[in-house]
Design a protein around this motif. Structure first.
Motif, mmCIF file in Angstrom:
data_model
loop_
_atom_site.group_PDB
_atom_site.id
_atom_site.type_symbol
_atom_site.label_atom_id
_atom_site.label_comp_id
_atom_site.label_asym_id
_atom_site.label_seq_id
_atom_site.Cartn_x
_atom_site.Cartn_y
_atom_site.Cartn_z
ATOM 1 N N CYS A 196 0.793 -1.051 0.055
ATOM 2 C CA CYS A 196 0.036 0.016 0.110
ATOM 3 C C CYS A 196 0.926 1.233 0.004
ATOM 4 C CB CYS A 196 -0.702 -0.134 1.360
ATOM 5 S SG CYS A 196 -1.515 1.451 1.882
ATOM 6 N N PHE A 197 0.534 2.065 -1.011
ATOM 7 C CA PHE A 197 1.540 3.341 -0.985
ATOM 8 C C PHE A 197 1.376 4.292 -0.127
ATOM 9 C CE2 PHE A 197 -1.417 5.065 -4.807
ATOM 10 C CZ PHE A 197 -2.050 5.483 -4.000
ATOM 11 N N TRP A 198 0.609 4.255 1.125
ATOM 12 C CA TRP A 198 0.465 5.485 1.962
ATOM 13 C C TRP A 198 1.884 5.309 2.974
ATOM 14 C CZ3 TRP A 198 -5.118 3.896 3.642
ATOM 15 C CH2 TRP A 198 -6.034 4.218 2.850
ATOM 16 N N TYR A 213 -7.468 4.970 -8.595
ATOM 17 C CA TYR A 213 -7.365 4.110 -7.493
ATOM 18 C C TYR A 213 -8.433 2.803 -7.514
ATOM 19 C CZ TYR A 213 -7.151 2.204 -3.030
ATOM 20 O OH TYR A 213 -7.012 1.258 -1.733
ATOM 21 N N GLU A 271 0.454 0.239 -6.875
ATOM 22 C CA GLU A 271 0.821 1.482 -6.486
ATOM 23 C C GLU A 271 2.007 1.600 -5.833
ATOM 24 O OE1 GLU A 271 -1.609 1.545 -2.702
ATOM 25 O OE2 GLU A 271 -3.273 0.808 -3.508
ATOM 26 N N GLN A 290 -1.399 -4.839 -7.539
ATOM 27 C CA GLN A 290 -1.680 -3.559 -6.734
ATOM 28 C C GLN A 290 -0.621 -3.282 -6.027
ATOM 29 O OE1 GLN A 290 -5.830 -2.917 -5.250
ATOM 30 N NE2 GLN A 290 -5.298 -1.041 -4.355
ATOM 31 N N TYR A 291 -0.412 -4.176 -5.200
ATOM 32 C CA TYR A 291 0.472 -3.908 -3.823
ATOM 33 C C TYR A 291 1.870 -4.710 -4.029
ATOM 34 C CZ TYR A 291 -3.712 -2.770 -1.711
ATOM 35 O OH TYR A 291 -4.932 -2.086 -1.411
ATOM 36 N N HIS A 313 -4.555 10.817 -1.856
ATOM 37 C CA HIS A 313 -3.580 9.695 -1.471
ATOM 38 C C HIS A 313 -2.126 10.292 -1.157
ATOM 39 C CE1 HIS A 313 -6.047 6.226 -1.926
ATOM 40 N NE2 HIS A 313 -6.261 6.595 -3.305
ATOM 41 N N HIS A 329 -1.336 1.602 9.340
ATOM 42 C CA HIS A 329 -1.622 0.310 9.139
ATOM 43 C C HIS A 329 -2.183 0.433 7.710
ATOM 44 C CE1 HIS A 329 -0.969 -1.572 12.955
ATOM 45 N NE2 HIS A 329 -1.750 -0.356 13.474
ATOM 46 N N CYS A 330 -2.138 -0.640 6.744
ATOM 47 C CA CYS A 330 -2.487 -0.805 5.588
ATOM 48 C C CYS A 330 -3.126 -2.120 5.582
ATOM 49 C CB CYS A 330 -1.797 -0.735 4.234
ATOM 50 S SG CYS A 330 -1.795 0.780 3.635
ATOM 51 N N GLY A 331 -4.505 -2.497 5.597
ATOM 52 C CA GLY A 331 -5.160 -3.708 5.498
ATOM 53 C C GLY A 331 -4.935 -4.320 4.234
HETATM 54 N N1 MHO Z 1 -7.639 -0.166 1.308
HETATM 55 C C1 MHO Z 1 -6.602 -0.582 2.243
HETATM 56 C C2 MHO Z 1 -5.711 -0.302 1.595
HETATM 57 C C3 MHO Z 1 -5.258 1.076 1.145
HETATM 58 S S1 MHO Z 1 -4.018 1.362 0.187
HETATM 59 C C4 MHO Z 1 -3.969 2.845 -0.311
HETATM 60 C C5 MHO Z 1 -6.710 0.206 3.436
HETATM 61 O O1 MHO Z 1 -7.714 0.837 3.914
HETATM 62 O O2 MHO Z 1 -5.891 0.071 4.609
HETATM 63 O O3 MHO Z 1 -4.468 0.683 -1.172
#
Ligand code: MHO
Length: 211
Positions: free
Chosen positions: A16-18, A47, A55, A88-89, A136, A208-210
């Motif tokens: 996840c790119f955050w 997105y 990402e 994606q990840y 983002h 956290h990124c799920g």
């Molecule tokens: N949907 C996941 C990943 C976000 S990431 C920018 C979350 O909310 O943690 O794809």
């Protein structure tokens, strides 16, 4: 004003790119970071419709202050390059020149000794980066909404902002107090803004990124 220096680019996929923006943001020589989609063929990904893209974070760095090898060391140690995710990840390095390609491949081979499972990181030629949507960019900095508003940055400014890049990193605990003291004195922020950053440096919020 934005620093006017010749920068080089590094582009990585780390899940996840955050999370990668703060990880790199306060590192020495990092001028700015942004997030987006790369590696695929789909035109104008978004997105919710990124197609075959991943990402990614794109880092602009000052080659007189840091180097690609240093950024690769951070890349390899701040995500799990052995876990296979959907496109994606995925873990990936998109190299911008031959030297980067060589270092990416060499460090991938060298890092394997630290893992039980095979490193699955893709190493591909950089083609084109599509900026992610504004919300983002500096995602975790925006969560500090009152502080973020006090910086008075518009969305187009934010994506290029050296200041926001640096603060984002410090705020999540990725810099030293000494580096912060030296650098922040040049930012022209109020005492209240500086105190807010320091408070967060002492107790950074977890990211956290799920996946
Ligand atoms: N949907 C996941 C990943 C976000 S990431 C920018 C979350 O909310 O943690 O794809």
């Amino acid at each position: 004003a934005e620093p006017d220096i010749a920068t080089e680019k590094a582009t990585f996929g780390m899940g996840c790119f955050w999370a990668p923006e703060p990880i790199f943001g306060s590192k020495k020589g990092v001028v700015r970071t942004k997030v987006g989609y790369t590696g695929g063929k789909k035109e104008n990904p978004t997105y919710y419709s990124m197609g075959d893209h991943t990402e990614a974070i794109q880092i602009e760095y000052d080659p007189s202050q840091t180097d690609y090898k240093t950024l690769l060391d951070i890349f390899w140690t701040t995500h799990d390059p052995t876990s296979r995710h959907k496109t994606q990840y995925k873990s990936a390095i998109w190299y911008h020149n031959d030297e980067q390609e060589k270092l990416a491949k060499e460090t991938k081979a060298a890092r394997q000794a630290e893992h039980r499972s095979p490193i699955v990181t893709d190493i591909e030629k950089f083609e084109r980066f599509y900026d992610a949507e504004d919300y983002h960019q500096k995602y975790h900095l925006r969560e500090h909404s009152r502080f973020y508003d006090s910086l008075k940055l518009t969305d187009p400014q934010l994506i290029k902002s050296h200041l926001a890049t640096r603060i984002h990193g410090y705020m999540y605990g990725y810099g030293t107090a000494q580096e912060f003291a030296e650098e922040s004195s040049k930012w022209g922020l109020s005492q209240e803004q500086l105190d807010y950053i320091k408070k967060n440096m002492a107790r950074p919020r977890a990211i956290h990124c799920g996946l």
